[in-house]
Design a protein around this motif. Structure first.
Motif, PDB file in Angstrom:
ATOM      1  N   UNK A  44      34.923 -16.740  96.022  1.00 22.37           N
ATOM      2  CA  UNK A  44      34.392 -17.506  94.890  1.00 22.37           C
ATOM      3  C   UNK A  44      33.334 -18.528  95.281  1.00 22.37           C
ATOM      4  N   UNK A  45      33.199 -18.827  96.560  1.00 27.24           N
ATOM      5  CA  UNK A  45      32.255 -19.841  97.027  1.00 27.24           C
ATOM      6  C   UNK A  45      30.843 -19.256  97.048  1.00 27.24           C
ATOM      7  N   UNK A  46      29.978 -19.778  96.183  1.00 25.56           N
ATOM      8  CA  UNK A  46      28.614 -19.263  96.083  1.00 25.56           C
ATOM      9  C   UNK A  46      27.797 -19.515  97.336  1.00 25.56           C
ATOM     10  N   UNK A  47      28.245 -20.435  98.171  1.00 23.26           N
ATOM     11  CA  UNK A  47      27.529 -20.737  99.407  1.00 23.26           C
ATOM     12  C   UNK A  47      27.962 -19.898 100.594  1.00 23.26           C
ATOM     13  N   UNK A  48      28.942 -19.006 100.382  1.00 24.53           N
ATOM     14  CA  UNK A  48      29.397 -18.096 101.436  1.00 24.53           C
ATOM     15  C   UNK A  48      28.785 -16.725 101.184  1.00 24.53           C
ATOM     16  N   UNK A  49      28.146 -16.174 102.213  1.00 25.28           N
ATOM     17  CA  UNK A  49      27.457 -14.890 102.080  1.00 25.28           C
ATOM     18  C   UNK A  49      28.086 -13.797 102.938  1.00 25.28           C
ATOM     19  N   UNK A 197      25.349 -13.519 110.711  1.00 22.87           N
ATOM     20  CA  UNK A 197      24.083 -14.222 110.495  1.00 22.87           C
ATOM     21  C   UNK A 197      22.917 -13.246 110.342  1.00 22.87           C
ATOM     22  N   UNK A 198      22.984 -12.110 111.034  1.00 23.11           N
ATOM     23  CA  UNK A 198      21.947 -11.087 110.841  1.00 23.11           C
ATOM     24  C   UNK A 198      21.911 -10.627 109.384  1.00 23.11           C
ATOM     25  N   UNK A 199      23.088 -10.484 108.795  1.00 24.72           N
ATOM     26  CA  UNK A 199      23.158 -10.060 107.397  1.00 24.72           C
ATOM     27  C   UNK A 199      22.587 -11.115 106.455  1.00 24.72           C
ATOM     28  N   UNK A 200      22.672 -12.395 106.874  1.00 23.08           N
ATOM     29  CA  UNK A 200      22.130 -13.472 106.041  1.00 23.08           C
ATOM     30  C   UNK A 200      20.608 -13.401 105.928  1.00 23.08           C
ATOM     31  N   UNK A 241      11.756 -10.110  95.182  1.00 25.39           N
ATOM     32  CA  UNK A 241      10.332 -10.462  95.072  1.00 25.39           C
ATOM     33  C   UNK A 241       9.843 -11.149  96.348  1.00 25.39           C
ATOM     34  N   UNK A 242      10.674 -12.037  96.893  1.00 21.64           N
ATOM     35  CA  UNK A 242      10.292 -12.737  98.124  1.00 21.64           C
ATOM     36  C   UNK A 242      10.223 -11.774  99.304  1.00 21.64           C
ATOM     37  N   UNK A 243      11.162 -10.823  99.385  1.00 26.23           N
ATOM     38  CA  UNK A 243      11.154  -9.849 100.476  1.00 26.23           C
ATOM     39  C   UNK A 243       9.899  -8.985 100.433  1.00 26.23           C
ATOM     40  N   UNK A 244       9.499  -8.576  99.224  1.00 25.61           N
ATOM     41  CA  UNK A 244       8.292  -7.762  99.062  1.00 25.61           C
ATOM     42  C   UNK A 244       7.053  -8.577  99.439  1.00 25.61           C
ATOM     43  N   UNK A 245       7.016  -9.830  98.980  1.00 25.26           N
ATOM     44  CA  UNK A 245       5.867 -10.690  99.290  1.00 25.26           C
ATOM     45  C   UNK A 245       5.760 -10.932 100.793  1.00 25.26           C
ATOM     46  N   UNK A 246       6.889 -11.193 101.437  1.00 21.63           N
ATOM     47  CA  UNK A 246       6.889 -11.452 102.879  1.00 21.63           C
ATOM     48  C   UNK A 246       6.439 -10.216 103.653  1.00 21.63           C
ATOM     49  N   UNK A 247       6.874  -9.050 103.205  1.00 23.21           N
ATOM     50  CA  UNK A 247       6.459  -7.809 103.861  1.00 23.21           C
ATOM     51  C   UNK A 247       4.952  -7.622 103.770  1.00 23.21           C
ATOM     52  N   UNK A 255      14.338 -17.451 101.789  1.00 26.98           N
ATOM     53  CA  UNK A 255      15.174 -17.385 100.583  1.00 26.98           C
ATOM     54  C   UNK A 255      15.669 -18.778 100.204  1.00 26.98           C
ATOM     55  N   UNK A 256      15.644 -19.062  98.924  1.00 28.94           N
ATOM     56  CA  UNK A 256      16.067 -20.357  98.396  1.00 28.94           C
ATOM     57  C   UNK A 256      17.572 -20.323  98.156  1.00 28.94           C
ATOM     58  N   UNK A 257      18.343 -20.789  99.147  1.00 23.44           N
ATOM     59  CA  UNK A 257      19.787 -20.720  99.071  1.00 23.44           C
ATOM     60  C   UNK A 257      20.424 -22.048  99.461  1.00 23.44           C
ATOM     61  N   UNK A 258      21.606 -22.267  98.914  1.00 22.28           N
ATOM     62  CA  UNK A 258      22.447 -23.368  99.354  1.00 22.28           C
ATOM     63  C   UNK A 258      23.647 -22.779 100.082  1.00 22.28           C
ATOM     64  N   UNK A 259      23.747 -23.054 101.383  1.00 21.70           N
ATOM     65  CA  UNK A 259      24.823 -22.499 102.190  1.00 21.70           C
ATOM     66  C   UNK A 259      26.003 -23.457 102.276  1.00 21.70           C
TER      67      UNK A 259
END
Length: 260
Positions: A44-49, A197-200, A241-247, A255-259
């Motif tokens: 349930x923790x949105x900051x856990x990926x 962390x690679x998956x992050x 969109x960010x992944x495509x732009x970065x490529x 990525x705009x995330x709160x961990x």
């Protein structure tokens, strides 16, 4: 505060540690209740990926602690035993249901239900001193926590029956050769966290939905229907969109995330 489980989050990775090293991290009833609770928290923790499941002092989980268990047939009714076993099974249910990728870091014995907890994770990293053992038949029991369902789907029915019916160990090298473990590492916890962390570094929604699409119980048509819905979610996801732009710009995505 949990007594038998350590739950820590850092940089988007939740590390869940079964903390009973004096018994090779074998569990008692309280351990199972706490493990179910922290899995719900991680889900349930949105900051856990991503999630790493392991055992204290570089081990994993040696199954049920028989010194803490009652005499089942003498002290419990069938209904009471069913309730206890359901809670153990629910650890497996939760690990399979969480779309966030889970990695078992197996540094020591993974026996019985402990083996099934490892099998229920999405990925496994094993250490040189580890082994996985269903082992239920050795003590006159069946794999009540998911092993006879999980293992054939991971390594094939014939090979799974060899391990299930004999109770023999799956060695670290065998685990890698069978495709059961992604890697044999000197420090499986460190390697599992590195993999987490690679998956992050990937778009999180795409990772979760890809994980959910790997379902051997669905038909191809069911898969296609789910894939359409999931793909649309991903198409409209800002991280896509960010992944495509970065490529296109030949840079690393941000990525705009709160961990947690």
């Amino acid at each position: 505060m949990p007594e038998d489980i350590r739950y820590e989050t850092s940089g988007g990775v939740a590390t869940i540690t079964i903390d009973r090293p004096e018994v090779h991290n074998a569990f008692r009833r309280e351990t199972i209740l706490e493990l179910n609770e922290v899995l719900r928290e991680a889900a349930s923790d949105a900051g856990v990926y991503s999630i790493v499941l392991t055992g204290a002092e570089g081990g994993f989980c040696a199954g049920a602690d028989i010194t803490e268990m009652p005499d089942w047939s003498e002290e419990m009714t069938e209904e009471e035993y069913a309730g206890y076993l359901w809670a153990v099974q629910n650890v497996v249910r939760q690990l399979r249901a969480i779309e966030k990728p889970s990695i078992a870091a197996v540094g020591g014995p993974a026996v019985g239900a402990g083996c099934d907890f490892a099998l229920a994770c999405d990925l496994r990293v094993v250490g040189p001193d580890s082994f996985l053992r269903e082992g239920f038949v050795r003590v006159g029991l069946v794999p009540g926590d998911g092993g006879s369902w999980l293992l054939p789907r991971l390594i094939g029915e014939a090979k799974a029956k060899e391990y299930l019916l004999t109770g023999k160990d799956i060695t670290p090298r065998d685990a890698v050769d069978l495709g059961l473990a992604v890697e044999l590492a000197d420090d499986p916890i460190e390697q599992a966290i590195e993999l987490a962390h690679d998956l992050l570094e990937l778009p999180a929604l795409a990772v979760r939905r890809t994980n959910a699409l790997v379902d051997s119980e669905q038909s191809f048509e069911e898969y296609c229907e789910r894939a359409i819905a999931y793909q649309w979610e991903c198409v409209t996801d800002p991280e896509h969109a960010e992944a495509i732009a970065a490529f296109g710009e030949k840079r690393e995505p941000e990525y705009d995330r709160d961990y947690s």
